[in-house]
Structures are given as structure tokens and as C-alpha cells.
Design an enzyme around this catalytic site. Structure first.
Site, PDB file in Angstrom:
ATOM      1  N   GLN A  32      -1.239  16.351 -13.140  1.00 39.55           N
ATOM      2  CA  GLN A  32      -1.310  16.602 -11.800  1.00 39.55           C
ATOM      3  C   GLN A  32       0.199  16.730 -11.268  1.00 39.55           C
ATOM      4  OE1 GLN A  32      -3.217  15.064  -7.411  1.00 39.55           O
ATOM      5  NE2 GLN A  32      -3.816  14.364  -9.200  1.00 39.55           N
ATOM      6  N   GLU A 153      -1.666   7.915 -10.735  1.00 39.10           N
ATOM      7  CA  GLU A 153      -1.751   8.020  -9.134  1.00 39.10           C
ATOM      8  C   GLU A 153      -1.759   6.813  -8.621  1.00 39.10           C
ATOM      9  OE1 GLU A 153      -1.925   8.918  -5.492  1.00 39.10           O
ATOM     10  OE2 GLU A 153      -1.870  10.428  -6.838  1.00 39.10           O
ATOM     11  N   ASP A 182       0.742  11.453  -7.048  1.00 40.48           N
ATOM     12  CA  ASP A 182       0.983  12.815  -7.969  1.00 40.48           C
ATOM     13  C   ASP A 182       1.167  13.824  -7.301  1.00 40.48           C
ATOM     14  OD1 ASP A 182       0.265  12.008 -10.504  1.00 40.48           O
ATOM     15  OD2 ASP A 182      -1.827  11.759 -10.392  1.00 40.48           O
ATOM     16  N   GLY A 257       1.674   2.078  15.151  1.00 37.00           N
ATOM     17  CA  GLY A 257       2.686   3.053  15.772  1.00 37.00           C
ATOM     18  C   GLY A 257       2.527   2.532  17.121  1.00 37.00           C
ATOM     19  N   GLY A 258       3.555   3.345  17.796  1.00 39.65           N
ATOM     20  CA  GLY A 258       3.692   2.871  19.530  1.00 39.65           C
ATOM     21  C   GLY A 258       2.497   3.130  20.300  1.00 39.65           C
TER      22      GLY A 258
END
Length: 424
Positions: A32, A153, A182, A257-258
Site C-alpha cells: 500500500q 500500517e 501507509d 484545539g482552540g
């Protein structure tokens, strides 16, 4: 299911030219990570010649849904390529490989460390054969104690920072469904190859390109390393976790996050009846009205982001009490009407049947000479002057005569002997 069929569109000569037209890629990849990279190069217009052992890429036979037919694993990673077979362990095979390298602009491989060197094709030797070639290798790891580890993977996810930060606080580390180890590495390799080709325009020289799966996953996990450093200054308020040690915790569906977000349940409660909701400061007032709690808009304990951060779990519980009474598409409609960032959790079935993805040629139907039509993912790279026409993956050795006789100039009799002697 409604899908588009990949066909060659009518176009003017200028419009039908491809971005990488004239670039020859010798594709010595398998499984892959490598094939995902070379397929993108093919979609961009490169002539990708997939060199396989006479037995073929192992994924032709893996996870088959139809007997004696190339698997979807193979067909979905090898569209728009040509296939030749070659036993590179034979002397004649090495001679032919030398000629293929001489005629190529790019060579890509993802064998185990040192495998190509042991064939007799070190980087020094390849440079002697073709000083202009860009030689790209995809490996599991960089130089160091992990170099010879076998990479897959999820191993790359485990060692690149993804698994330790995926899942819920009280559960085990989890792999992501996205193939960031991959295919994520393949995309990084394409960026490096294109940069090397561009630099060659100025220098006239090719160069060595190395991309490691662990490194690519780490690049995709950079925000978690951001948060690892922020931990030195105290707990991460954007996370819903109650306790913090000295490493970034798993935090469920929180973005970290913010702007806080979470996947909230919807009716009727199936495994993918969820909508992911992000609560921005400007969205709190309309959201509080939608969920039937308008008083929270001005309540000092809820009115500001700073007030809401310590109680993110409770905030999303309040939203879920409302969302769980409605189907996810109604939740989506109501939230979007107030410009509240959100998205439904789409199952693989919903995605493969999504008419907008079909219209955008991200879900396409491709005819195959043996399996019939199959559905695959189209190119996410949309170039106005380089349209992508997804064509079928090649049969094993389908282009042997075309390449060996038509391009390398071998005779028909030699081609027959090469086949009978197991060279191709």
C-alpha cells in the site's frame, strides 16, 4: 447505488495535457504505501510502469472477494498504471532492470531495508546508470535502533504518536481507520518526489528521496507534540480529561484545539447516528436556544469560553440531550442554519452512496477486464489543466510486449525465451 463511470472526457489538446506528462516512473512498490504514491503520480499524468515479480504483487491475491481475480486491495491502489514482470534475481533480469532505470525519471521502491542494494543497485550504481533519476524509497523507520523493524500500517501508527493519543481516557490505545501509516506516507513521498523533479530543472541532477512511515505519522501528529510541550505549563484546559500526568492523554472525540468539539448522539441511536459539533464563542447563544436552554447564553457560569472549558463534558451532555431526539440529518440542518460548525458521522455505506462525492468524482466506477466494474476512490487532487481520468489497474504483465518489444527493442523471439526461462 449511484456512481459515476470513469471515462475519457472530450477535451481540447491543451486541456487534456497532464501535469506530469512525459515523466516516466519505474514503480517497484507493493502492498500500500508505495502503490498509493505511484498511483497519485499516475493520476497526475506520469507514465507509471509497475515492475512486478512473475508471481505479481502479493495484494493481487489478498482479501479477494471474487476467486481468481485481482483483489479490490490491488485494483484500488494501482489504477492508471502499466504492468511488466521481471525476475531481478537473474542476470538477464538485472540487465533489463538497468535499461529500465536508464530510461526512467523516477524510481520508487518500498522493499525491506537494503533489498535493492543486495540486487546490486546501490544509489551509487543507480546514479552511474542515470544521473538524472529521482530514486525514492519508503521505509518503516529512519536510521537508528528501529531501522530493521518490520513496518505495517498500525505499527507506524503505534510508533508515530497516533495510537497513544487515540481512544478514550479509560480505554486502550486505538488505531485510526484512516491509513495514515501507509497511504499517509505515500502522500509525503509524492511531495518529496515532485520537489526533487522541480529541483532537477535547475541542477540537472536527480537525487535520493527517503520517507519513513514513522516519520510521516509523526508529522500528522504534530499537534500532540505541541500539547506535550504545553503540559510543562499545566493541565490542558481544552481537553475534557480530569487528570493529567506527564504525557498527552487520550481524550476521546475532543479535538484538543482552540474550539472544543464532540460527537453527540442522534436518533435512533445506531452506531453512526452521531453529529460532530464544534462550539465557537459566537455559536453559543444560538446553540443554547436550539437545545432549549436559552438562559445559558447569559449565565455567567456558561456565557464565556473560559467559563465553559472546565465543564466541557457537561456542556456536550446538554447538547446531546437535544440531539438524541432527532435524526442526524435534522440535527445537521438545524445547526447549519445557525452557522454552527458540524458534520454527520458518515458510514462507509453512506460515503460510497453519497451523490455529492460521486458528482465530485471522488467515488468512481471503473471497468475491469476480469472482475467487471468496481468502485474506487477518485483523485483528491483537482487541477484545472490536468484532469484525472481513472482507468483500470493493469493485469499482471499486461504490458510486457508493449514495454520490452515496443520500447526496449527486444525481439519477439527473445520475449518468448525470457518468458520460458522465467525471467519475465
Amino acid at each position: 447505488m449511484t456512481t459515476t463511470t470513469a471515462t475519457t472526457p472530450t477535451a481540447t489538446p491543451a486541456a487534456s495535457a497532464k501535469a506530469l506528462q512525459g515523466v516516466r516512473v519505474l514503480d517497484m512498490t507493493h502492498v500500500q504505501s508505495g502503490p498509493s504514491a505511484t498511483q497519485l503520480l499516475a493520476w497526475l499524468g506520469a507514465d507509471v510502469v509497475k515492475l512486478e515479480a512473475p508471481t505479481g504483487d502479493i495484494t493481487r491475491k489478498q482479501l479477494r472477494d471474487l476467486p481468481d481475480v485481482d483483489s479490490l486491495y490491488f485494483t484500488m491502489l494501482n489504477c492508471n498504471k502499466r504492468s511488466i514482470t521481471l525476475n531481478t534475481k537473474t542476470e538477464r533480469g538485472k540487465e533489463i532492470l538497468t535499461e529500465l532505470i536508464r530510461r526512467s525519471d523516477v524510481m520508487v521502491e518500498n522493499f525491506g531495508p537494503g533489498a535493492v542494494d543486495r540486487m546490486g543497485f546501490t544509489w551509487d550504481r543507480i546514479q552511474e546508470i542515470n544521473p538524472r533519476i529521482v530514486y525514492a524509497s519508503i521505509k518503516g523507520f529512519g536510521d537508528g535502533p528501529y531501522t530493521n523493524f518490520k513496518a505495517y500500517e498500525v505499527v507506524a501508527q503505534a510508533m508515530g504518536g497516533s495510537m497513544s493519543t487515540t481512544g478514550f481516557e479509560d480505554g486502550p490505545p486505538l488505531a485510526t481507520g484512516a491509513q495514515i501509516g501507509d497511504s499517509g506516507t505515500g502522500i509525503h513521498a509524492v511531495a518529496a518526489i515532485l520537489a526533487a523533479l522541480f529541483q532537477r530543472e535547475n541542477t540537472g541532477r536527480g537525487q535520493r528521496v527517503n520517507v519513513a512511515m514513522q516519520h510521516a505519522v509523526l508529522n500528522l501528529c504534530r499537534v500532540k507534540l505541541r500539547d506535550q510541550q504545553r503540559l510543562g505549563h499545566g493541565p490542558l484546559a481544552e481537553y475534557p480529561n480530569d487528570d493529567f500526568g506527564d504525557e498527552v492523554p487520550r481524550s476521546g472525540n475532543a479535538s484538543g484545539g482552540g474550539q472544543p468539539g464532540w460527537a453527540v448522539k442522534c436518533a435512533p441511536g445506531g452506531p453512526n447516528d452521531y453529529v460532530y459539533v464544534i462550539v465557537q464563542p459566537v455559536g453559543w447563544k444560538p446553540l443554547s436556544e436550539l437545545i432549549g436552554r436559552p438562559e445559558l447564553a447569559d449565565d455567567p457560569e456558561w456565557a464565556t469560553p473560559e467559563a465553559r472549558l472546565p465543564q466541557l463534558t457537561k456542556m456536550f451532555q446538554l447538547i446531546e440531550e437535544w440531539s438524541s431526539t432527532l435524526p442526524k440529518w435534522q440535527v445537521l440542518e438545524k445547526l447549519n442554519a445557525h452557522n454552527i460548525p458540524c458534520g454527520p458521522i458518515l458510514s462507509t455505506k453512506e460515503i460510497i452512496e453519497d451523490e455529492s462525492l460521486v458528482a465530485n468524482e471522488m467515488v468512481v466506477t471503473v471497468p475491469h477486464p476480469e472482475r467487471g466494474d468496481f468502485v474506487t476512490v477518485g483523485s483528491p487532487l483537482k487541477l484545472s489543466d490536468s484532469p484525472v481520468d481513472v482507468t483500470s489497474s493493469p493485469l499482471l504483465g499486461e504490458h510486457n510486449e508493449e514495454v520490452y518489444v515496443g520500447e526496449l527493442g527486444l525481439g519477439d523471439e527473445e520475449l518468448r525465451l525470457l518468458k520460458s526461462n522465467g525471467v519475465i
